[in-house]
Enzyme design. Structure first.
Site, mmCIF file in Angstrom:
data_model
loop_
_atom_site.group_PDB
_atom_site.id
_atom_site.type_symbol
_atom_site.label_atom_id
_atom_site.label_comp_id
_atom_site.label_asym_id
_atom_site.label_seq_id
_atom_site.Cartn_x
_atom_site.Cartn_y
_atom_site.Cartn_z
ATOM 1 N N HIS A 147 0.834 -1.212 0.000
ATOM 2 C CA HIS A 147 0.000 0.000 0.000
ATOM 3 C C HIS A 147 0.865 1.258 0.000
ATOM 4 O O HIS A 147 2.053 1.214 0.319
ATOM 5 C CB HIS A 147 -0.913 0.023 1.229
ATOM 6 C CG HIS A 147 -2.111 -0.868 1.091
ATOM 7 N ND1 HIS A 147 -2.062 -2.217 1.352
ATOM 8 C CD2 HIS A 147 -3.386 -0.602 0.710
ATOM 9 C CE1 HIS A 147 -3.259 -2.752 1.133
ATOM 10 N NE2 HIS A 147 -4.080 -1.790 0.742
ATOM 11 N N LYS A 164 -0.871 4.912 4.750
ATOM 12 C CA LYS A 164 -1.831 3.999 5.385
ATOM 13 C C LYS A 164 -1.507 3.828 6.873
ATOM 14 O O LYS A 164 -0.360 3.632 7.251
ATOM 15 C CB LYS A 164 -1.809 2.643 4.658
ATOM 16 C CG LYS A 164 -2.860 1.677 5.170
ATOM 17 C CD LYS A 164 -3.103 0.540 4.187
ATOM 18 C CE LYS A 164 -4.146 -0.438 4.706
ATOM 19 N NZ LYS A 164 -5.442 0.196 4.990
HETATM 20 N N1 LIG Z 1 -12.747 -0.636 1.928
HETATM 21 C C1 LIG Z 1 -12.009 -0.209 0.921
HETATM 22 O O1 LIG Z 1 -12.121 -0.653 -0.229
HETATM 23 C C2 LIG Z 1 -11.015 0.868 1.194
HETATM 24 C C3 LIG Z 1 -10.809 1.256 2.471
HETATM 25 N N2 LIG Z 1 -9.925 2.241 2.744
HETATM 26 C C4 LIG Z 1 -9.869 2.632 4.151
HETATM 27 O O2 LIG Z 1 -10.643 3.813 4.274
HETATM 28 C C5 LIG Z 1 -10.085 4.650 5.271
HETATM 29 C C6 LIG Z 1 -9.803 6.019 4.665
HETATM 30 O O3 LIG Z 1 -8.785 5.874 3.707
HETATM 31 P P1 LIG Z 1 -8.196 7.156 2.944
HETATM 32 O O4 LIG Z 1 -9.307 7.914 2.327
HETATM 33 O O5 LIG Z 1 -7.077 6.658 2.110
HETATM 34 O O6 LIG Z 1 -7.600 7.978 4.167
HETATM 35 P P2 LIG Z 1 -7.407 9.563 4.298
HETATM 36 O O7 LIG Z 1 -6.405 9.750 5.383
HETATM 37 O O8 LIG Z 1 -7.131 10.159 2.965
HETATM 38 O O9 LIG Z 1 -8.840 10.073 4.760
HETATM 39 C C7 LIG Z 1 -9.319 9.936 6.046
HETATM 40 C C8 LIG Z 1 -10.140 11.172 6.345
HETATM 41 O O10 LIG Z 1 -10.776 11.008 7.611
HETATM 42 C C9 LIG Z 1 -10.824 12.278 8.185
HETATM 43 N N3 LIG Z 1 -11.068 12.215 9.604
HETATM 44 C C10 LIG Z 1 -10.188 11.995 10.613
HETATM 45 N N4 LIG Z 1 -10.816 12.086 11.799
HETATM 46 C C11 LIG Z 1 -12.105 12.377 11.529
HETATM 47 C C12 LIG Z 1 -13.245 12.611 12.328
HETATM 48 N N5 LIG Z 1 -13.169 12.589 13.667
HETATM 49 N N6 LIG Z 1 -14.416 12.863 11.726
HETATM 50 C C13 LIG Z 1 -14.508 12.894 10.393
HETATM 51 N N7 LIG Z 1 -13.462 12.712 9.571
HETATM 52 C C14 LIG Z 1 -12.277 12.456 10.139
HETATM 53 C C15 LIG Z 1 -9.467 12.907 7.857
HETATM 54 O O11 LIG Z 1 -9.525 14.318 7.976
HETATM 55 C C16 LIG Z 1 -9.280 12.445 6.433
HETATM 56 O O12 LIG Z 1 -9.778 13.414 5.532
HETATM 57 C C17 LIG Z 1 -8.865 3.897 5.791
HETATM 58 O O13 LIG Z 1 -9.208 3.164 6.938
HETATM 59 C C18 LIG Z 1 -8.513 2.947 4.668
HETATM 60 O O14 LIG Z 1 -7.843 1.808 5.120
HETATM 61 C C19 LIG Z 1 -9.224 2.869 1.771
HETATM 62 C C20 LIG Z 1 -9.367 2.504 0.472
HETATM 63 C C21 LIG Z 1 -10.273 1.459 0.070
HETATM 64 O O1 LIG Z 2 -5.842 2.224 2.972
HETATM 65 C C1 LIG Z 2 -6.046 1.867 1.781
HETATM 66 O O2 LIG Z 2 -5.659 2.524 0.816
HETATM 67 C C2 LIG Z 2 -6.800 0.629 1.550
HETATM 68 N N1 LIG Z 2 -7.338 0.027 2.550
HETATM 69 C C3 LIG Z 2 -8.101 -1.160 2.513
HETATM 70 C C4 LIG Z 2 -7.405 -2.254 3.265
HETATM 71 O O3 LIG Z 2 -6.880 -1.999 4.371
HETATM 72 O O4 LIG Z 2 -7.377 -3.389 2.791
HETATM 73 C C5 LIG Z 2 -8.540 -1.538 1.123
HETATM 74 C C6 LIG Z 2 -7.537 -1.245 0.056
HETATM 75 O O5 LIG Z 2 -6.524 -2.179 0.162
HETATM 76 C C7 LIG Z 2 -7.011 0.169 0.157
#
Ligand SMILES: NC(=O)C1=CN([C@@H]2O[C@H](COP(=O)(O)OP(=O)(O)OC[C@H]3O[C@@H](n4cnc5c(N)ncnc54)[C@H](O)[C@@H]3O)[C@@H](O)[C@H]2O)C=CC1
Ligand SMILES: O=C(O)C1=N[C@H](C(=O)O)C[C@H](O)C1
EC number: 1.17.1.8
Length: 266
Positions: free
Chosen positions: A155, A159
């Site tokens: 990743h 992350k």
């Molecule tokens: N399920 C999936 O397919 C995927 C899951 N993810 C997961 O999604 C999550 C977010 O990933 P990203 O967007 O890459 O992270 P990021 O760091 O770009 O975004 C996270 C956002 O949450 C906000 N945040 C922090 N505390 C907060 C609060 N108290 N209230 C509201 N917002 C708050 C931050 O300001 C930031 O804008 C991670 O846990 C990641 O692992 C990421 C990509 C795909």
């Molecule tokens: O943080 C990410 O970017 C992602 N998080 C998810 C995970 O923890 O598996 C999904 C994807 O891999 C991207």
């Protein structure tokens, strides 16, 4: 199709911005609120770089769900915040789709019990990308025939959680068809701590974090004179959006917790 009123937590994040774009282009989706760490009292359209959606921003999910009628909370925040948010949504009787990763096995069990008790549909999707779901299912199929398996997940370097939610889910699926097995030499030892990665039931998991990457995973199966590799790559975050759409639509029809989109993808 009836309009689904959505609140997005984490609207300025890498995933949050993509999710806002998805909502903007989906006729039966409506953004009714957002929950951010800052910017309370503003509208999404007031924030540079975000779509022009006139939804109010709250800094507290409790207040948001007390004031706005929300069908689905879509959480894309951080492991700690996501875990709080899902319980707040349950307290308000609001369905949620949680893309945020970092849940432990015990936390998932507790959440399953809470969602069942409240009878509120909740989807936790460690990976929304259809290709990643297939990669996990293929790995589960292969594990019936190959007991020796190691996972390498790769990743971007921003992350927070390791191993990834996808790797945790992959292990979960493999364990459902494979007996625990100690892999490698019975007397192997690490000269450098962590050299063999994390380990669950003998399955080793290696987490790579590098700038330039998005989200990638290889599941390696070894057998006599052969190796099978199952690999998935997400090259951008649009790759997750069809799964987000499916999860938001499906959560309107389920009761209790669904953990993993493989349970709802035909
Ligand atoms: N399920 C999936 O397919 C995927 C899951 N993810 C997961 O999604 C999550 C977010 O990933 P990203 O967007 O890459 O992270 P990021 O760091 O770009 O975004 C996270 C956002 O949450 C906000 N945040 C922090 N505390 C907060 C609060 N108290 N209230 C509201 N917002 C708050 C931050 O300001 C930031 O804008 C991670 O846990 C990641 O692992 C990421 C990509 C795909
Ligand atoms: O943080 C990410 O970017 C992602 N998080 C998810 C995970 O923890 O598996 C999904 C994807 O891999 C991207």
């Amino acid at each position: 199709m009836n309009t689904i009123r959505i609140a997005v937590a984490g609207p300025r994040g890498r995933m949050g911005v993509e999710a806002l774009r998805l909502i903007e282009r989906t006729p039966h989706f409506q953004l009714v609120a957002a929950v951010d760490r800052t910017n309370g009292g503003k509208l999404i359209s007031d924030i540079d770089g975000l779509p022009s959606l006139a939804a109010p921003i709250y800094e507290d999910l409790n207040v948001c769900l007390s004031e706005v009628q929300v069908d689905v909370l879509l959480d894309l925040t951080t492991p700690e915040i996501g875990k709080n948010h899902v319980y707040i949504a349950l307290e308000h009787g609001v369905r949620s789709v949680i893309g945020t990763t970092g849940f432990t096995e015990q936390e998932l069990r507790d959440l399953e019990a809470a969602a069942k008790e409240k009878g509120v549909g909740t989807i936790i999707a460690p990976n929304f990308a259809i290709g990643a779901i297939l990669m996990m299912k293929f790995a589960q199929m292969a594990a019936k025939y190959f007991q020796d398996v190691e996972i390498i997940e790769l990743h971007h370097d921003q992350k927070l959680d390791a191993p990834s939610g996808t790797a945790v889910k992959t292990v979960d699926l493999i364990r459902s068809v494979r007996e625990p097995k100690k892999q490698g030499h019975p007397n192997e030892s690490e000269q450098l701590q962590g050299a063999r990665g994390a380990e669950v039931d003998g399955i080793h998991i290696h987490s790579v974090r590098l700038p330039g990457l998005i989200a990638h995973q290889e599941v390696l199966f070894g057998g006599d004179g052969q190796m099978l590799t199952v690999r998935h790559d997400s090259f951008n975050r649009v790759s997750f959006m069809s799964g987000v759409q499916l999860a938001v639509e499906t959560v309107m029809k389920v009761d209790g917790l669904v953990y993993g989109l493989e349970n709802i993808v035909d």
